[in-house]
Design an enzyme around this catalytic site. Structure first.
Site, PDB file in Angstrom:
ATOM      1  N   ASN A   1       0.807  -1.222   0.000  1.00  0.00           N
ATOM      2  CA  ASN A   1       0.000   0.000   0.000  1.00  0.00           C
ATOM      3  C   ASN A   1       0.837   1.269   0.000  1.00  0.00           C
ATOM      4  OD1 ASN A   1      -2.469   1.761   0.905  1.00  0.00           O
ATOM      5  ND2 ASN A   1      -0.919   2.041   2.492  1.00  0.00           N
TER       6      ASN A   1
ATOM      7  N   TYR B   1       3.944  10.430 -10.923  1.00  0.00           N
ATOM      8  CA  TYR B   1       3.030   9.560 -10.167  1.00  0.00           C
ATOM      9  C   TYR B   1       2.199   8.649 -11.080  1.00  0.00           C
ATOM     10  CZ  TYR B   1      -0.767   8.052  -7.112  1.00  0.00           C
ATOM     11  OH  TYR B   1      -1.683   7.291  -6.427  1.00  0.00           O
TER      12      TYR B   1
HETATM   13  P1  NDP Z   1      -1.090   8.551   2.801  1.00  0.00           P
HETATM   14  O1  NDP Z   1      -0.121   9.598   2.379  1.00  0.00           O
HETATM   15  O2  NDP Z   1      -2.145   8.884   3.795  1.00  0.00           O
HETATM   16  O3  NDP Z   1      -0.289   7.277   3.351  1.00  0.00           O
HETATM   17  C1  NDP Z   1       0.807   6.763   2.652  1.00  0.00           C
HETATM   18  C2  NDP Z   1       1.479   5.732   3.519  1.00  0.00           C
HETATM   19  O4  NDP Z   1       2.644   5.239   2.814  1.00  0.00           O
HETATM   20  C3  NDP Z   1       1.989   6.311   4.831  1.00  0.00           C
HETATM   21  O5  NDP Z   1       1.834   5.351   5.850  1.00  0.00           O
HETATM   22  C4  NDP Z   1       3.453   6.545   4.550  1.00  0.00           C
HETATM   23  O6  NDP Z   1       4.265   6.560   5.709  1.00  0.00           O
HETATM   24  C5  NDP Z   1       3.744   5.332   3.690  1.00  0.00           C
HETATM   25  N1  NDP Z   1       5.008   5.422   2.996  1.00  0.00           N
HETATM   26  C6  NDP Z   1       5.420   6.340   2.096  1.00  0.00           C
HETATM   27  N2  NDP Z   1       6.690   6.096   1.733  1.00  0.00           N
HETATM   28  C7  NDP Z   1       7.091   4.990   2.422  1.00  0.00           C
HETATM   29  C8  NDP Z   1       8.285   4.257   2.490  1.00  0.00           C
HETATM   30  N3  NDP Z   1       9.371   4.601   1.785  1.00  0.00           N
HETATM   31  N4  NDP Z   1       8.326   3.169   3.297  1.00  0.00           N
HETATM   32  C9  NDP Z   1       7.250   2.805   4.028  1.00  0.00           C
HETATM   33  N5  NDP Z   1       6.098   3.490   4.026  1.00  0.00           N
HETATM   34  C10 NDP Z   1       6.029   4.565   3.241  1.00  0.00           C
HETATM   35  O7  NDP Z   1      -1.715   8.023   1.435  1.00  0.00           O
HETATM   36  P2  NDP Z   1      -3.038   7.144   1.103  1.00  0.00           P
HETATM   37  O8  NDP Z   1      -3.426   6.343   2.281  1.00  0.00           O
HETATM   38  O9  NDP Z   1      -4.016   8.033   0.458  1.00  0.00           O
HETATM   39  O10 NDP Z   1      -2.445   6.216  -0.055  1.00  0.00           O
HETATM   40  C11 NDP Z   1      -2.172   4.838   0.107  1.00  0.00           C
HETATM   41  C12 NDP Z   1      -1.976   4.231  -1.271  1.00  0.00           C
HETATM   42  O11 NDP Z   1      -3.160   4.410  -2.040  1.00  0.00           O
HETATM   43  C13 NDP Z   1      -0.828   4.849  -2.076  1.00  0.00           C
HETATM   44  O12 NDP Z   1      -0.155   3.816  -2.772  1.00  0.00           O
HETATM   45  C14 NDP Z   1      -1.559   5.767  -3.058  1.00  0.00           C
HETATM   46  O13 NDP Z   1      -0.821   5.938  -4.253  1.00  0.00           O
HETATM   47  C15 NDP Z   1      -2.831   4.972  -3.299  1.00  0.00           C
HETATM   48  N6  NDP Z   1      -3.940   5.784  -3.795  1.00  0.00           N
HETATM   49  C16 NDP Z   1      -4.505   6.771  -3.016  1.00  0.00           C
HETATM   50  C17 NDP Z   1      -5.565   7.504  -3.497  1.00  0.00           C
HETATM   51  C18 NDP Z   1      -6.245   8.545  -2.679  1.00  0.00           C
HETATM   52  O14 NDP Z   1      -7.214   9.160  -3.195  1.00  0.00           O
HETATM   53  N7  NDP Z   1      -5.848   8.794  -1.438  1.00  0.00           N
HETATM   54  C19 NDP Z   1      -6.103   7.286  -4.860  1.00  0.00           C
HETATM   55  C20 NDP Z   1      -5.445   6.221  -5.589  1.00  0.00           C
HETATM   56  C21 NDP Z   1      -4.396   5.509  -5.053  1.00  0.00           C
HETATM   57  P3  NDP Z   1       4.707   7.934   6.452  1.00  0.00           P
HETATM   58  O15 NDP Z   1       3.572   8.303   7.378  1.00  0.00           O
HETATM   59  O16 NDP Z   1       5.951   7.544   7.179  1.00  0.00           O
HETATM   60  O17 NDP Z   1       4.935   8.974   5.389  1.00  0.00           O
END
Ligand code: NDP
Length: 238
Positions: free
Chosen positions: A88, A161
Site C-alpha cells: 500500500n 506519479y
Molecule cells: P497517505 O499519504 O495517507 O499514506 C501513505 C502511507 O505510505 C503512509 O503510511 C506513509 O508513511 C507510507 N510510505 C510512504 N513512503 C514509504 C516508504 N518509503 N516506506 C514505508 N512506508 C512509506 O496516502 P493514502 O493512504 O491516500 O495512499 C495509500 C496508497 O493508495 C498509495 O499507494 C496511493 O498511491 C494509493 N492511492 C490513493 C488515493 C487517494 O485518493 N488517497 C487514490 C489512488 C491511489 P509515512 O507516514 O511515514 O509517510
C-alpha cells in the site's frame, strides 16, 4: 499449521493502509503494521489494539533493502509465514515548479516516486515471497490508482506519479504470470479518490471505503481472478 492468518500492510500507520489493517484485523487476521517511522508505527499499533485488532509493528522503509530484509526476518520470527501482503505504501512526489509537468519534468522526482511506488513493491514482494509460499492461500494486493490507467487518463497531469502506477500495473501482471502455477494470487487495486494526507483530505471517499477493494482482493477464494486491476465497481481498464 497455526490457523491465524497474518497480513503485512505497508504504509499502515495512516490513511488507506491503516484502514486496510483495521479491516483485515476485524475479520481475524493478525496484522503486521509496516511503517517506517517508529513513533507513528507504535501509535498505529496501539490504536489497532484498542480497536481489538491483533497487531504488531514492523519497521519497514520500502526504499531500503536492509529495512525490507529485516522486516521479513521480524515476520518470520513472529508469525512463521505470511498469508497476505498488501503493498500500500505510496507517494505522489513533489509537484512544485512544474516538477511533474511532462514538459519540465524533474527526473529526480520520477526516480524518487518509482523507488517507492514500484521498486518498493518489488523489494517487499520478493523479500516476502518465501514466507508467502508457506501459506495455504497467499494473496498479494498492489495498491495502484486509476491515474495509472492508460485508457482512462484521469486526474491531474502528474508525469511521475501516474506512470508509476501504470508501471506498477504492468509489474503486477508479470508477477501474476510468473506465479500462475502457484497458489499465490496477485492483483492490483484502485481505492477511488480518498480523503487522506495524500489528497489533503479533500476527496469524497473515506479510508474505509478506499480499503474495501484491497480487503476483498486479500481474501479472494482460491479460484479468484489473477493479474487484474479492480475497484469497487469491478475491472478497471488498463
Ligand atoms: P497517505 O499519504 O495517507 O499514506 C501513505 C502511507 O505510505 C503512509 O503510511 C506513509 O508513511 C507510507 N510510505 C510512504 N513512503 C514509504 C516508504 N518509503 N516506506 C514505508 N512506508 C512509506 O496516502 P493514502 O493512504 O491516500 O495512499 C495509500 C496508497 O493508495 C498509495 O499507494 C496511493 O498511491 C494509493 N492511492 C490513493 C488515493 C487517494 O485518493 N488517497 C487514490 C489512488 C491511489 P509515512 O507516514 O511515514 O509517510
Amino acid at each position: 499449521m497455526n490457523d491465524t492468518k497474518t497480513a503485512l500492510v505497508t504504509g499502515a500507520n495512516k490513511g488507506i493502509g491503516f484502514a486496510i489493517a483495521e479491516g483485515l484485523g476485524a475479520i481475524g487476521f493478525t496484522v503486521a503494521v509496516g511503517a517506517r517511522d517508529e513513533i507513528r508505527r507504535k501509535e498505529a499499533v496501539e490504536r489497532l489494539r484498542a480497536a481489538g485488532v491483533d497487531a504488531f509493528g514492523v519497521a519497514l522503509d520500502v526504499t531500503s533493502d536492509d529495512s525490507v530484509a529485516a522486516a521479513a526476518a521480524t515476520i518470520e520470527q513472529t508469525a512463521g509465514r505470511l498469508d497476505v501482503l498488501v503493498n500500500n505504501a505510496g507517494i505522489s512526489g513533489r509537484t512544485d515548479g512544474g516538477a511533474q509537468d511532462p514538459t519540465t519534468l524533474d527526473l529526480d522526482v520520477v526516480r524518487t516516486v518509482l523507488d517507492t511506488n514500484v521498486f518498493g513493491v518489488v523489494r517487499v514482494t520478493n523479500a516476502m515471497l518465501p514466507l508467502l509460499r508457506r501459506a495455504t492461500s497467499p494473496r498479494i494486493v498492489n495498491m495502484s490508482s486509476n491515474m495509472g490507467s492508460l485508457t482512462l487518463q484521469t486526474g491531474p497531469i502528474m508525469a511521475a506519479y501516474a506512470p508509476s502506477k501504470s508501471l506498477l500495473n504492468s509489474v503486477t501482471t508479470q508477477y501474476a504470470r510468473r506465479l500462475a502455477d502457484t497458489n499465490i494470487i496477485v492483483n492490483a487495486a484502485c481505492p477511488g479518490y480518498v480523503a487522506t494526507d495524500f489528497t489533503g483530505f479533500n476527496a469524497p471517499r473515506t479510508p474505509e471505503q478506499g480499503a474495501a477493494i484491497a480487503i476483498r482482493l486479500a481474501t479472494l477464494p482460491d479460484d479468484g481472478p489473477r493479474g487484474g486491476f479492480f475497484d469497487d465497481d469491478g475491472v478497471v481498464p488498463w
